[in-house]
Design an enzyme around this catalytic site. Structure first.
Site, PDB file in Angstrom:
ATOM      1  N   GLU A  77       0.840  -1.205   0.000  1.00  0.00           N
ATOM      2  CA  GLU A  77       0.000   0.000   0.000  1.00  0.00           C
ATOM      3  C   GLU A  77       0.866   1.242   0.000  1.00  0.00           C
ATOM      4  OE1 GLU A  77      -2.396   3.310   1.959  1.00  0.00           O
ATOM      5  OE2 GLU A  77      -0.492   2.435   2.529  1.00  0.00           O
ATOM      6  N   GLU A  78       1.905   1.185   0.842  1.00  0.00           N
ATOM      7  CA  GLU A  78       2.756   2.380   1.018  1.00  0.00           C
ATOM      8  C   GLU A  78       3.571   2.695  -0.239  1.00  0.00           C
ATOM      9  OE1 GLU A  78       2.217   4.217   3.444  1.00  0.00           O
ATOM     10  OE2 GLU A  78       1.751   3.069   5.258  1.00  0.00           O
TER      11      GLU A  78
HETATM   12 ZN   LIG Z   1      -1.722   3.296   6.001  1.00  0.00          ZN
END
Ligand SMILES: [Zn+2]
Length: 275
Positions: A77-78
């Site tokens: 996600e990051e």
């Molecule tokens: Zn997050």
């Protein structure tokens, strides 16, 4: 504890699990990202959401959902919402159409927390989610109202894993207890905590460790996740009809939903449950 840490470009995975029970053509999907930034362990961001989701999945072994419930722990996600974007893009239109709603939990134990619900109806920030998102927000509001706990809308900013669901017109909702933004005086009056301080002063830094979680925030928001997931997993209504159902539900059906949740013992951190 000794750990070996490697920093390199690599392949990563999403972890997906779903209930055997429930209508597979009407899926309630819920997700949280499993990865962190290089700078720290990422316990509030997003061990908090991942752990809440894991507990919910474990407790749901005993539940009897009418709709299939699908859990996702997203990778990367990051790095730019890589895992969730890949997943949604890999679905056929037919499979996308079967997702009734997507529920996202990214940071739900912030030390100086506020209780934020994604602004699905666009009432706070002028950008509404796809059809069904307003109803989802209303269900989260229902939970906070039943517990008499303050909450407010938070902008749909595309900063978490709901982004591709939004792009593909899938209803979504979710919770957030705040990151680098400073808490205002009004918010401190509403939620407690310290004005002029970030909701999570350790956001994306080394101090986002195991001490960086407010257990009350995690309990309140973990239970909110359980409430909305169990409600939607038990309801065969079209999602837009959930708003009216939630409004009519005051207070009898709301209480019934809470009982359903308790009966299935979906989640319960601490002893702060509503009677
Ligand atoms: Zn997050």
């Amino acid at each position: 504890v000794v750990t070996n840490v490697v920093r390199e470009q690599t392949e990563t995975s999403n972890v997906i699990a779903q209930t055997d029970r429930g209508n597979p053509d009407n899926v309630v999907m819920t997700g949280a990202h499993l990865d962190s930034v290089f700078e720290g362990a990422g316990i509030n961001d997003n061990g908090s959401g991942s752990a809440a989701l894991l507990e919910l999945a474990l407790q749901m072994k005993r539940a009897h959902p009418r709709n299939q419930v699908r859990f996702a722990w997203w990778g990367a996600e990051e790095a730019g919402l890589v895992g969730s974007t890949f997943y949604v893009n890999s679905l056929s239109q037919e499979e996308k159409d079967k997702i009734k709603v997507y529920l996202n939990y990214d940071m739900i134990g912030s030390p100086n927390f506020g209780n934020f619900i994604y602004d699905g109806d666009g009432s706070d920030f002028d950008l509404a989610g796809p059809p069904g998102s307003a109803a989802t927000e209303a269900l989260f509001e229902k939970y906070f109202n039943l517990r008499e706990i303050a909450s407010e809308g938070t902008q749909i900013s595309f900063r978490s894993d709901y982004a591709q669901f939004f792009e593909d017109g899938i209803a979504f909702g979710g919770l957030f207890t705040g990151a680098e933004v400073l808490k205002t005086e009004e918010q401190a009056a509403k939620f407690g905590g310290e004005a002029g301080v970030a909701f999570d002063p350790c956001y994306h830094s080394a101090c986002d460790d195991i001490t960086n979680v407010d257990e009350l925030a995690l309990e309140i928001n973990g239970d909110a996740a359980a409430f909305v997931t169990s409600w939607l997993s038990l309801s065969t209504r079209v999602i837009d009809e959930e708003i009216a159902a939630a409004e009519e539900a005051e207070p009898a059906a709301g209480a019934r939903a809470l009982q359903v949740e308790q009966k299935h013992d979906i989640t319960h951190w601490g002893d702060k449950w509503i009677k």
